[in-house]
Design a protein around this motif. Structure first.
Motif, PDB file in Angstrom:
ATOM      1  N   ASP A  35       0.848  -1.180   0.000  1.00  0.00           N
ATOM      2  CA  ASP A  35       0.000   0.000   0.000  1.00  0.00           C
ATOM      3  C   ASP A  35       0.884   1.231   0.000  1.00  0.00           C
ATOM      4  OD1 ASP A  35       0.916  -0.095   2.603  1.00  0.00           O
ATOM      5  OD2 ASP A  35      -1.034   0.067   3.531  1.00  0.00           O
ATOM      6  N   SER A  36       0.259   2.370   0.006  1.00  0.00           N
ATOM      7  CA  SER A  36       0.986   3.626   0.037  1.00  0.00           C
ATOM      8  C   SER A  36       1.795   3.686   1.335  1.00  0.00           C
ATOM      9  CB  SER A  36      -0.022   4.768  -0.020  1.00  0.00           C
ATOM     10  OG  SER A  36       0.610   5.993  -0.111  1.00  0.00           O
ATOM     11  N   PRO A  37       3.001   4.128   1.330  1.00  0.00           N
ATOM     12  CA  PRO A  37       3.706   4.924   0.344  1.00  0.00           C
ATOM     13  C   PRO A  37       4.705   4.138  -0.514  1.00  0.00           C
ATOM     14  CG  PRO A  37       4.881   5.109   2.388  1.00  0.00           C
ATOM     15  CD  PRO A  37       3.705   4.171   2.630  1.00  0.00           C
ATOM     16  N   VAL A  38       4.601   2.809  -0.557  1.00  0.00           N
ATOM     17  CA  VAL A  38       5.599   2.025  -1.298  1.00  0.00           C
ATOM     18  C   VAL A  38       5.662   2.403  -2.778  1.00  0.00           C
ATOM     19  CG1 VAL A  38       6.323  -0.284  -2.000  1.00  0.00           C
ATOM     20  CG2 VAL A  38       5.657   0.151   0.361  1.00  0.00           C
ATOM     21  N   PRO A  39       4.554   2.448  -3.512  1.00  0.00           N
ATOM     22  CA  PRO A  39       4.669   2.828  -4.931  1.00  0.00           C
ATOM     23  C   PRO A  39       5.270   4.220  -5.113  1.00  0.00           C
ATOM     24  CG  PRO A  39       2.518   1.868  -4.488  1.00  0.00           C
ATOM     25  CD  PRO A  39       3.176   2.098  -3.160  1.00  0.00           C
ATOM     26  N   GLU A  40       4.895   5.134  -4.227  1.00  0.00           N
ATOM     27  CA  GLU A  40       5.431   6.492  -4.300  1.00  0.00           C
ATOM     28  C   GLU A  40       6.931   6.504  -4.012  1.00  0.00           C
ATOM     29  OE1 GLU A  40       1.080   6.677  -3.273  1.00  0.00           O
ATOM     30  OE2 GLU A  40       2.770   5.535  -2.501  1.00  0.00           O
ATOM     31  N   LEU A  41       7.370   5.700  -3.058  1.00  0.00           N
ATOM     32  CA  LEU A  41       8.801   5.619  -2.754  1.00  0.00           C
ATOM     33  C   LEU A  41       9.586   5.037  -3.919  1.00  0.00           C
ATOM     34  CD1 LEU A  41       8.864   4.426   0.955  1.00  0.00           C
ATOM     35  CD2 LEU A  41       9.724   6.587   0.063  1.00  0.00           C
ATOM     36  N   LEU A  42       9.046   3.999  -4.542  1.00  0.00           N
ATOM     37  CA  LEU A  42       9.747   3.402  -5.677  1.00  0.00           C
ATOM     38  C   LEU A  42       9.869   4.398  -6.826  1.00  0.00           C
ATOM     39  CD1 LEU A  42       8.295  -0.215  -5.684  1.00  0.00           C
ATOM     40  CD2 LEU A  42      10.502   0.569  -4.814  1.00  0.00           C
ATOM     41  N   ALA A  43       8.814   5.158  -7.082  1.00  0.00           N
ATOM     42  CA  ALA A  43       8.864   6.176  -8.139  1.00  0.00           C
ATOM     43  C   ALA A  43       9.885   7.250  -7.786  1.00  0.00           C
ATOM     44  CB  ALA A  43       7.487   6.788  -8.346  1.00  0.00           C
ATOM     45  N   LEU A  44       9.886   7.669  -6.536  1.00  0.00           N
ATOM     46  CA  LEU A  44      10.814   8.700  -6.075  1.00  0.00           C
ATOM     47  C   LEU A  44      12.262   8.235  -6.181  1.00  0.00           C
ATOM     48  CD1 LEU A  44      11.123  11.448  -4.531  1.00  0.00           C
ATOM     49  CD2 LEU A  44      11.105  10.080  -2.450  1.00  0.00           C
ATOM     50  N   LEU A  45      12.497   6.960  -5.872  1.00  0.00           N
ATOM     51  CA  LEU A  45      13.859   6.429  -5.858  1.00  0.00           C
ATOM     52  C   LEU A  45      14.301   5.874  -7.207  1.00  0.00           C
ATOM     53  CD1 LEU A  45      13.813   4.756  -2.335  1.00  0.00           C
ATOM     54  CD2 LEU A  45      14.895   6.920  -2.995  1.00  0.00           C
ATOM     55  N   ALA A  46      13.642   6.292  -8.263  1.00  0.00           N
ATOM     56  CA  ALA A  46      14.117   5.931  -9.598  1.00  0.00           C
ATOM     57  C   ALA A  46      15.520   6.494  -9.808  1.00  0.00           C
ATOM     58  CB  ALA A  46      13.157   6.455 -10.672  1.00  0.00           C
ATOM     59  N   GLU A  47      15.780   7.620  -9.179  1.00  0.00           N
ATOM     60  CA  GLU A  47      17.118   8.226  -9.161  1.00  0.00           C
ATOM     61  C   GLU A  47      17.643   8.105  -7.730  1.00  0.00           C
ATOM     62  OE1 GLU A  47      18.745   9.422 -11.810  1.00  0.00           O
ATOM     63  OE2 GLU A  47      17.032   8.844 -13.026  1.00  0.00           O
ATOM     64  N   GLU A  78      12.923  -2.045   4.947  1.00  0.00           N
ATOM     65  CA  GLU A  78      12.032  -3.149   4.542  1.00  0.00           C
ATOM     66  C   GLU A  78      12.105  -3.376   3.039  1.00  0.00           C
ATOM     67  OE1 GLU A  78       8.160  -1.972   5.856  1.00  0.00           O
ATOM     68  OE2 GLU A  78       8.656  -2.207   7.976  1.00  0.00           O
ATOM     69  N   LEU A  79      12.139  -2.290   2.288  1.00  0.00           N
ATOM     70  CA  LEU A  79      12.206  -2.405   0.824  1.00  0.00           C
ATOM     71  C   LEU A  79      13.550  -2.969   0.372  1.00  0.00           C
ATOM     72  CD1 LEU A  79      10.379   0.898  -0.158  1.00  0.00           C
ATOM     73  CD2 LEU A  79       9.503  -1.442  -0.306  1.00  0.00           C
ATOM     74  N   ILE A  80      14.608  -2.670   1.115  1.00  0.00           N
ATOM     75  CA  ILE A  80      15.922  -3.234   0.814  1.00  0.00           C
ATOM     76  C   ILE A  80      15.877  -4.749   1.039  1.00  0.00           C
ATOM     77  CG2 ILE A  80      18.325  -3.377   1.588  1.00  0.00           C
ATOM     78  CD1 ILE A  80      18.100  -0.316   2.143  1.00  0.00           C
ATOM     79  N   GLU A  81      15.298  -5.157   2.155  1.00  0.00           N
ATOM     80  CA  GLU A  81      15.185  -6.591   2.459  1.00  0.00           C
ATOM     81  C   GLU A  81      14.382  -7.340   1.408  1.00  0.00           C
ATOM     82  OE1 GLU A  81      13.997  -7.491   6.484  1.00  0.00           O
ATOM     83  OE2 GLU A  81      15.197  -5.817   7.243  1.00  0.00           O
ATOM     84  N   SER A  82      13.383  -6.669   0.839  1.00  0.00           N
ATOM     85  CA  SER A  82      12.538  -7.318  -0.170  1.00  0.00           C
ATOM     86  C   SER A  82      13.196  -7.320  -1.548  1.00  0.00           C
ATOM     87  CB  SER A  82      11.186  -6.599  -0.251  1.00  0.00           C
ATOM     88  OG  SER A  82      11.334  -5.326  -0.871  1.00  0.00           O
ATOM     89  N   GLY A  83      14.271  -6.543  -1.721  1.00  0.00           N
ATOM     90  CA  GLY A  83      14.945  -6.464  -3.008  1.00  0.00           C
ATOM     91  C   GLY A  83      14.398  -5.391  -3.923  1.00  0.00           C
TER      92      GLY A  83
END
Length: 88
Positions: A35-47, A78-83
């Motif tokens: 859920d939010s904010p994961v998609p937003e974080l992934l978009a933000l961390l494109a760079e 958490e996102l690092i652990e998930s890859g």
């Protein structure tokens, strides 16, 4: 200072499902339901960004009144652990 970057877009298939988002990570073969904010974080961390840079952008973009650096750090860990995110 550590920088963080989302997994390359070519390795992710992101499908919104109402309030949740389904993310298939091709590199690991895993599917994540987030859920939010994961998609937003992934978009933000494109760079690549530092934690403080990411927090500043999120604060501005989403008009956060009380940004929580520790909460963001925990979510990125958490996102690092998930890859889905890597530490540079």
């Amino acid at each position: 200072m550590a920088r963080y970057r989302a997994a390359p877009a070519a390795t992710l298939r992101i499908e919104p499902l109402d309030a949740l988002t389904l993310i298939y990570h091709r590199a690991s073969g895993m599917t994540h339901l987030v859920d939010s904010p994961v998609p937003e974080l992934l978009a933000l961390l494109a760079e690549p960004l530092t934690l403080d840079q990411a927090l500043a952008v999120l604060t501005e973009r989403f008009d956060l009144v009380d940004p929580d650096r520790d909460a963001l750090a925990a979510r990125i860990d958490e996102l690092i652990e998930s890859g889905l995110v890597e530490r540079l």
